[in-house]
Design a protein around this motif. Sequence first.
Motif: not given
Length: 134
Positions: A106-124
């Motif tokens: 929860q403390q880490i997520l407070k730093k990202f108000p727009d949502g946590f950026p995905s670590q693994k983005e799916a390649s098209p």
Amino acid sequence: MSGPSKHAVHLFKRAQRGLFAGRMITFGNRVSDCGGNEYKSRRSWKPNVQRKALYSEILDKSISLNVTTHALRCIDNKGGLDNYLLKTTDKDLASLRGVELKKQLQQILKKFPDGFPSQKEASPLPDSEGLPNQ
């Protein structure tokens, strides 16, 4: 680790150090084959506890925990360790270690108000135009 949680006080100590998903030692009777209900002896059933390394996407590391097989299924159903910890109430977690990890997330997520950026983005996937006809 700070003082004991008001929800985790009633569980046995081993369950407070891992994720047991409400599973505890249960007690009952072992009934003899020859005597039916006449010959009984007390017994206990312990939860099936496994030592597993579970990956947290938000913390970006593996966490080694004692978990029951029921907790593993719950984690799988919620979509991973992070979702399980964040979506489960402290009372249902009933674990000092689980509540501690939840607070870290929860403390880490407070730093990202727009949502946590995905670590693994799916390649098209490649376009079908570049593939030879079959």
